[in-house]
Design a protein around this motif. Structure first.
Motif, PDB file in Angstrom:
ATOM      1  N   TRP A 104      -1.200  -0.813  -4.244  1.00 18.99           N
ATOM      2  CA  TRP A 104      -2.498  -0.253  -3.935  1.00 18.99           C
ATOM      3  C   TRP A 104      -2.336   1.170  -3.391  1.00 18.99           C
ATOM      4  N   ARG A 139      -8.478  -2.354 -10.396  1.00 19.71           N
ATOM      5  CA  ARG A 139      -8.934  -3.202  -9.298  1.00 19.71           C
ATOM      6  C   ARG A 139      -9.375  -2.327  -8.138  1.00 19.71           C
ATOM      7  N   GLY A 161     -10.030  -2.779  -3.891  1.00 18.43           N
ATOM      8  CA  GLY A 161      -9.717  -3.687  -2.809  1.00 18.43           C
ATOM      9  C   GLY A 161     -10.199  -3.160  -1.473  1.00 18.43           C
ATOM     10  N   LEU A 203       0.860  -1.180   0.000  1.00 20.09           N
ATOM     11  CA  LEU A 203       0.000   0.000   0.000  1.00 20.09           C
ATOM     12  C   LEU A 203       0.898   1.232   0.000  1.00 20.09           C
ATOM     13  N   VAL A 221      -9.215   0.517  -1.074  1.00 13.86           N
ATOM     14  CA  VAL A 221      -7.983   0.821  -1.804  1.00 13.86           C
ATOM     15  C   VAL A 221      -8.213   0.551  -3.289  1.00 13.86           C
ATOM     16  N   TYR A 222      -7.326   1.108  -4.114  1.00  7.41           N
ATOM     17  CA  TYR A 222      -7.467   1.015  -5.563  1.00  7.41           C
ATOM     18  C   TYR A 222      -6.114   0.675  -6.169  1.00  7.41           C
ATOM     19  N   SER A 223      -6.167   0.071  -7.360  1.00  4.40           N
ATOM     20  CA  SER A 223      -4.940  -0.190  -8.110  1.00  4.40           C
ATOM     21  C   SER A 223      -5.156   0.193  -9.564  1.00  4.40           C
ATOM     22  N   SER A 283     -10.052  -8.487  -2.814  1.00  2.00           N
ATOM     23  CA  SER A 283      -9.742  -7.819  -4.072  1.00  2.00           C
ATOM     24  C   SER A 283     -10.758  -8.174  -5.138  1.00  2.00           C
TER      25      SER A 283
END
Length: 880
Positions: free
Chosen positions: A385, A397, A399, A332, A368-370, A343
């Motif tokens: 992330w 993605r 999460g 992260l 969280v994001y990716s 996820s």
């Protein structure tokens, strides 16, 4: 009955089954304990009916199962079971330790009997020396070669009869004259000193000496048989190493199966260990919404909301205990740390929707994001992330992370950890539309695992840790493959619904966005007139459930209450060239709908709908009620007059792009079947010939195809069906282990051979199915999810309802004549155990060996059961 072997031969014999003994320590022989409750007479009927409650989101419904009845046969017997090893100084068993082995001896007959208990000189021992033998309740040393043991009673003293060659001496004045009543048992404790030069990996005590176990299945040469015929019925033929019954001849009766004997052994292994395994299960469902229902021809504006739930299992397997779920290395903001991660990849042809914020459990969870590519090497475990939301188009993605170091690991039986997020379709085009596939993942580790093995699961089924169907774990390794487990949905590997997928790994949630042709009329559920049913836009549907005055078992007849009001919606798509005039609404019989819009059977047959059914259609100030008679020239006719048809509801002009609502109520007649669905197709059409009747091929816009559309309104008289069955798990009989009967209905139970006897186990099964219609590849239909579906098995409940004979189902009595045995299972949710109204928790109580039973109610909240989804709950009771 085995003859007493000399000490040298006997010791050699008990050294043979070392492997079998080690396996027995895991609990195999503890299962042999059986009891018969005093007062359970031959011919006693054991009744069981299950009940359930559930909701459609508005109304709570009751359900009951069919009733199964099992009648009890008369039998006499004895069982001996190992009931534990105790090392007073704690820790592992080592040389020179003094440890105790407990054995439970139980009268499993339905008549009083004496017990013959061997003394210390006649109990087998391996890698140790027997110091003493005690009857631990109330606790009298038995150092003689034999003892006659009476029924244990608090505060009573037990006399030990020396080995004088008789078997009845000394009984005068003992409690109950030395008789052991049904359901009464004693615990015999054997105190052993481990040999200083002990070799191998176990200390073993053999209590009782039955014939060598050479009967398949399970033949292993050990002397551990239960309740087998005893040939030593007199002092002249006594074997001093036996544990056996001695018949009370004063009552003038003889057990139908003769006198019985039994034996068991216990082992105490040298230092051993059990592996912990965290059991992660991720579940998923989806909801499709058309953002602009007035423009259904556009497939690129549909939103899909995904709901996820994380559960931590509490299952025990040989050598494996349920463990806590802690985090694994998740990066992260560029920093790897110990985190649990749920996820979900943004599906192809969709974009993350920031207008509907993701939801997470609070506190301790973070969204969280990716933006990392979803390609080999870009799996969810290795991506970076960020907690800062990027531009929607860049998000690959989403999460949800949990800091297990700061907040603690997730413990077994944890449920209700729920998340959601929304995407919008943007890569589909008219008129083809397409399918959207999505799968969720969860990552963590088992707390305390020195190997840091990744715990991993995918959504779509009920197997934790991505276990294959029916395969139990054998160690703490899991199935995560970073090369191939990319978390990308696959439309060819779809979950049928409600996380009931099967096969390897997880299964994808698949939503299909179909686009009806522009210019037609749309007639469908409220808010989604362009809904697509199981096949096309001609079989979309709205399902509702109605209440009944008295709940009945499946197949019983009832007089249902009128259905809730159903709202349907009409739409002339905005892309249509002209407004539609003379739009008319009429109900069709199933076969009329088959002829006009489908093939034989698509909508059922006319006899599926009971005569006397009334349907009311309302639009504005217009209200028309029809009555149904199958086989009539006009199946839907004026109420009470089969020769006339009322004037239909006429909507009139349907302006392009402007939806219009109308309502329907359905009133089923007395004699309708309980737990059944009754569907009525309703046609919306342009009535070009003005006759008020739907005529396929005639009612069309001039120069165009027929302008019409069907939607199905379906009412259920309850939609959760419960089916009760039972199987008998036979206790060992005369050296033969009979196979379980398999689950039987009432006819099979009535014909049961051999009939059930004390010591046998009954495994009850309740199978359930949401019988309501589903549209696995459709969209926009109104389905009946059974929310908060809870099965209740109450062993002393009076059931209010009707069974298949039309009478009250009666009162359950199985709690008073049976005992709880471990092995309860549910295909969804957890089982909660109760003693009457007192909750005992969700951890299954240990096997009960004496009555009365403290486990009298089993309750399984299976959560939400989707249309067409099935499941079951089982529990095991031992006949007293």
């Amino acid at each position: 009955m085995a003859k007493l072997k000399n000490k040298k031969t006997f010791y050699r014999q008990i050294q043979k089954p070392i492997l079998a003994s080690a396996l027995a320590f895991a609990g195999v022989f503890n299962m042999m304990s059986a009891v018969l409750a005093e007062g359970t007479a031959a011919g006693t009927p054991i009744e069981n009916t299950a009940t359930a409650t559930y909701s459609d989101g508005t109304t709570t419904f009751d359900a009951i199962s069919n009733t199964v009845v099992i009648n009890v046969a008369e039998v006499a017997g004895i069982t001996v079971s190992s009931s534990g090893v105790h090392d007073p100084n704690g820790g592992s068993v080592v040389t020179d330790d003094v440890i105790t082995f407990d054995f439970e001896v139980t009268n499993t007959g339905n008549a009083a009997d004496y017990f013959f208990i061997p003394g210390l000189d006649n109990i087998g021992i391996q890698e140790g020396t027997i110091l003493r033998v005690d009857i631990v309740t109330p606790g009298v040393p038995t150092t003689a070669a034999e003892a006659i043991v009476p029924a244990p009673q608090p505060g009573a003293s037990l006399a030990v009869v020396p080995n004088t060659g008789t078997t009845t001496e000394g009984l005068t004045g003992l409690p109950n004259n030395g008789l052991i009543n049904p359901d009464e048992s004693i615990t015999v404790r054997v105190t052993v000193e481990v040999d200083a030069d002990a070799v191998g990996d176990i200390v073993r005590v053999q209590f009782g000496n039955t014939a060598d176990n050479d009967v398949a299945p399970g033949a292993d040469g050990t002397q551990d048989q239960q309740n087998i015929p005893d040939l030593s019925e007199t002092a002249a033929n006594a074997n001093l190493d036996d544990v056996r019954t001695l018949n009370d001849t004063t009552d003038g009766a003889t057990p139908v199966n003769g006198e019985r004997e039994a034996a068991a052994f216990e082992v105490a292994p040298f230092a051993t260990s059990v592996v912990d395994l965290a059991q992660a299960l991720i579940l998923k469902s989806s909801t499709v919404t058309d953002a602009t229902p007035a423009t259904p021809a556009d497939p690129s504006d549909n939103s899909i909301t995904y709901d996820l739930e994380l559960q931590i299992g509490n299952n025990t397997f040989p050598g494996i205990a349920p463990g806590n779920l802690e985090g694994t290395d998740i990066t992260l903001e560029g920093v790897a740390a110990n985190r649990i991660l749920v996820s979900d990849a943004i599906p192809a042809n969709t974009t993350f929707d920031p207008s509907t914020p993701p939801t997470v459990p609070v506190p301790n969870w973070t969204v969280v994001y990716s933006t990392d590519a979803i390609a080999p090497g870009g799996d969810a475990l290795s991506v970076d992330w960020t907690a800062t939301q990027p531009a929607p188009a860049a998000i690959t993605r989403i999460g949800f992370i949990y800091d297990a170091v700061a907040n603690g690991a997730l413990t077994p039986s944890t449920t209700g950890i729920e998340f959601s997020f929304t995407v919008v379709t943007d890569g589909l085009s008219a008129p083809a539309g397409g399918s959207i596939a999505n799968i969720a993942q969860v990552f963590g580790e088992t707390e305390g695992d020195p190997g840091n093995e990744v715990v991993y699961d995918e959504s779509g089924d009920q197997q934790f840790n991505n276990q294959d169907d029916g395969v139990d774990p054998t160690d703490n390794t899991t199935n995560f493959d970073p090369t191939n487990d990319l978390g990308v949905g696959d439309i060819n590997d779809a979950d049928p619904g409600n996380n009931t997928g099967t096969g390897n790994d997880g299964e994808s949630t698949v939503d299909t966005i179909n686009v009806p042709p522009a210019g037609d009329i749309f007639n469908g559920p409220d808010g989604t007139p362009d809904a697509v049913g199981p096949n096309d836009t001609e079989d979309d549907f709205t399902n509702v459930a109605t209440t009944v005055p008295v709940v009945g078992a499946p197949g019983t007849t009832v007089d249902p209450d009128p259905s809730p009001v159903i709202t349907n919606e009409l739409l002339n798509p905005a892309g249509a060239a002209t407004d539609l005039d003379t739009v008319t609404l009429v109900p069709l019989s199933p076969e009329e709908a088959n002829d006009a819009f489908g093939t034989a059977g698509d909508y059922g047959v006319d006899t599926d709908l009971p005569d006397g059914t009334q349907i009311t259609i309302s639009f504005g100030a217009q209200t028309v009620t029809y009555e149904y008679t199958a086989g009539n020239p006009d199946p839907f006719h004026t109420v009470g007059d089969v020769n006339t048809v009322p004037s239909p509801v006429v909507v009139g002009t349907l302006v392009a792009g402007v939806p219009q609502d109308y309502t329907v109520t359905i009133d089923l007649p007395a004699g309708s079947e309980h737990v059944e669905g009754y569907g009525i197709p309703i046609a919306a059409f342009v009535d070009n010939d003005g006759n008020g009747l739907f005529t396929p091929g005639t009612d069309a816009t001039p120069g165009s195809e027929t302008v019409s559309n069907i939607t199905v309104n379906r009412v259920y008289t309850g939609f959760m069906e419960l089916v009760k069955s039972a199987q008998v798990i036979y206790a060992e009989r005369d050296g033969v282990t009979l196979p379980p009967t398999g689950f039987l209905d009432q006819a099979g139970l009535d014909a049961l051979t051999p009939s059930i006897r004390p010591g046998d186990e009954i495994e009850y099964q309740v199978q359930y199915i949401n019988i309501s219609e589903s549209a696995p590849v459709g969209s926009g239909n109104v389905v009946l999810n059974a929310t908060d579906f809870t099965i209740r098995e109450d062993g002393s409940a009076t059931i209010v309802g009707v069974d298949t004979s039309g009478s009250a189902t009666g009162t359950n009595n199985w709690a008073s004549v049976t005992l709880h045995k471990t092995g309860s299972a549910a295909s969804a949710g957890q089982i909660e155990f109760f003693d009457g109204a007192t909750p005992l928790g969700t951890t299954e109580p240990a096997d009960e060996t004496t009555g009365p039973s403290a486990v009298t109610v089993y309750e399984n909240n299976a959560g939400t059961v989707a249309p067409g989804a099935t499941g079951s709950m089982t529990f095991i009771r031992e006949l007293q």
